[in-house]
Scaffold this motif. Structure first.
Motif: not given
Length: 102
Positions: A81-85, A87-89, A91-93, A96
Protein backbone atom coordinates in the motif's frame (compact mmCIF):
# COMPACT_ATOMS: atom_id res chain seq x y z
CA UNK A 1 -5.68 -75.80 14.39
CA UNK A 2 -2.65 -76.12 16.66
CA UNK A 3 -0.43 -75.69 13.61
CA UNK A 4 -2.22 -72.39 12.77
CA UNK A 5 -1.49 -71.09 16.29
CA UNK A 6 2.18 -71.95 15.94
CA UNK A 7 2.42 -70.09 12.64
CA UNK A 8 0.53 -67.13 14.09
CA UNK A 9 2.72 -67.06 17.21
CA UNK A 10 5.83 -67.42 15.07
CA UNK A 11 4.80 -64.42 12.95
CA UNK A 12 4.04 -62.44 16.10
CA UNK A 13 7.43 -63.29 17.54
CA UNK A 14 9.15 -62.28 14.28
CA UNK A 15 7.26 -59.00 14.29
CA UNK A 16 8.14 -58.40 17.96
CA UNK A 17 11.83 -59.02 17.23
CA UNK A 18 11.61 -56.67 14.24
CA UNK A 19 10.11 -53.89 16.41
CA UNK A 20 12.70 -54.52 19.10
CA UNK A 21 15.60 -54.46 16.63
CA UNK A 22 14.32 -51.22 15.06
CA UNK A 23 14.13 -49.55 18.48
CA UNK A 24 10.38 -49.08 18.29
CA UNK A 25 9.63 -50.98 21.50
CA UNK A 26 12.24 -49.00 23.42
CA UNK A 27 10.94 -45.67 22.13
CA UNK A 28 7.32 -46.53 22.85
CA UNK A 29 8.24 -47.79 26.30
CA UNK A 30 10.12 -44.58 27.09
CA UNK A 31 7.21 -42.41 25.95
CA UNK A 32 4.66 -44.44 27.87
CA UNK A 33 6.82 -44.31 31.01
CA UNK A 34 7.13 -40.52 30.60
CA UNK A 35 3.34 -40.27 30.26
CA UNK A 36 2.87 -42.48 33.32
CA UNK A 37 5.26 -40.33 35.35
CA UNK A 38 3.52 -37.05 34.42
CA UNK A 39 2.06 -35.58 37.59
CA UNK A 40 -0.65 -33.79 35.62
CA UNK A 41 -1.87 -36.03 32.87
CA UNK A 42 -2.34 -34.21 29.53
CA UNK A 43 -5.84 -33.83 28.13
CA UNK A 44 -4.76 -35.48 24.90
CA UNK A 45 -2.49 -38.47 25.46
CA UNK A 46 -2.02 -38.97 21.72
CA UNK A 47 -0.64 -35.44 21.31
CA UNK A 48 1.71 -36.10 24.23
CA UNK A 49 2.96 -39.27 22.53
CA UNK A 50 3.35 -37.54 19.15
CA UNK A 51 5.23 -34.67 20.77
CA UNK A 52 7.63 -37.00 22.59
CA UNK A 53 8.17 -39.15 19.52
CA UNK A 54 8.93 -36.07 17.45
CA UNK A 55 6.03 -36.56 15.04
CA UNK A 56 5.20 -33.36 13.15
CA UNK A 57 6.01 -29.83 14.20
CA UNK A 58 5.74 -29.04 17.87
CA UNK A 59 2.60 -27.15 18.80
CA UNK A 60 4.54 -24.19 20.20
CA UNK A 61 6.71 -23.95 17.08
CA UNK A 62 3.74 -24.26 14.79
CA UNK A 63 1.80 -21.56 16.66
CA UNK A 64 4.76 -19.16 16.72
CA UNK A 65 5.33 -19.73 13.00
CA UNK A 66 1.67 -19.08 12.32
CA UNK A 67 1.85 -15.80 14.29
CA UNK A 68 5.04 -14.79 12.49
CA UNK A 69 3.45 -15.53 9.12
CA UNK A 70 0.43 -13.44 10.03
CA UNK A 71 2.64 -10.55 11.12
CA UNK A 72 4.76 -10.73 7.97
CA UNK A 73 1.65 -10.86 5.77
CA UNK A 74 0.34 -7.67 7.41
CA UNK A 75 3.72 -5.97 6.98
CA UNK A 76 3.79 -7.05 3.32
CA UNK A 77 0.31 -5.64 2.74
CA UNK A 78 1.31 -2.35 4.41
CA UNK A 79 4.42 -2.07 2.26
CA UNK A 80 2.45 -2.75 -0.91
CA UNK A 81 0.00 0.00 0.00
CA UNK A 82 2.83 2.40 0.86
CA UNK A 83 4.55 1.61 -2.43
CA UNK A 84 1.33 2.31 -4.32
CA UNK A 85 0.87 5.65 -2.54
CA UNK A 86 4.47 6.69 -3.18
CA UNK A 87 4.18 5.84 -6.87
CA UNK A 88 1.03 7.94 -7.14
CA UNK A 89 2.72 10.86 -5.38
CA UNK A 90 5.75 10.55 -7.63
CA UNK A 91 3.53 10.63 -10.72
CA UNK A 92 2.06 13.93 -9.51
CA UNK A 93 5.48 15.59 -9.58
CA UNK A 94 7.08 13.79 -12.49
CA UNK A 95 5.09 12.86 -15.56
CA UNK A 96 5.69 9.29 -16.73
CA UNK A 97 8.59 9.06 -19.13
CA UNK A 98 7.90 7.15 -22.28
CA UNK A 99 10.69 4.89 -23.33
CA UNK A 100 12.37 6.02 -26.56
CA UNK A 101 10.85 9.53 -26.79
CA UNK A 102 13.98 11.45 -25.80
Amino acid sequence: MAHYRQVSESKREQFRRYLEKAGVLNSLTNVLVALYEESEKPNNALDFIKHHLGVGPEADDSESLRLELNSLQQKYDQLLEENKELRNRLLQYEPPQDVGTE
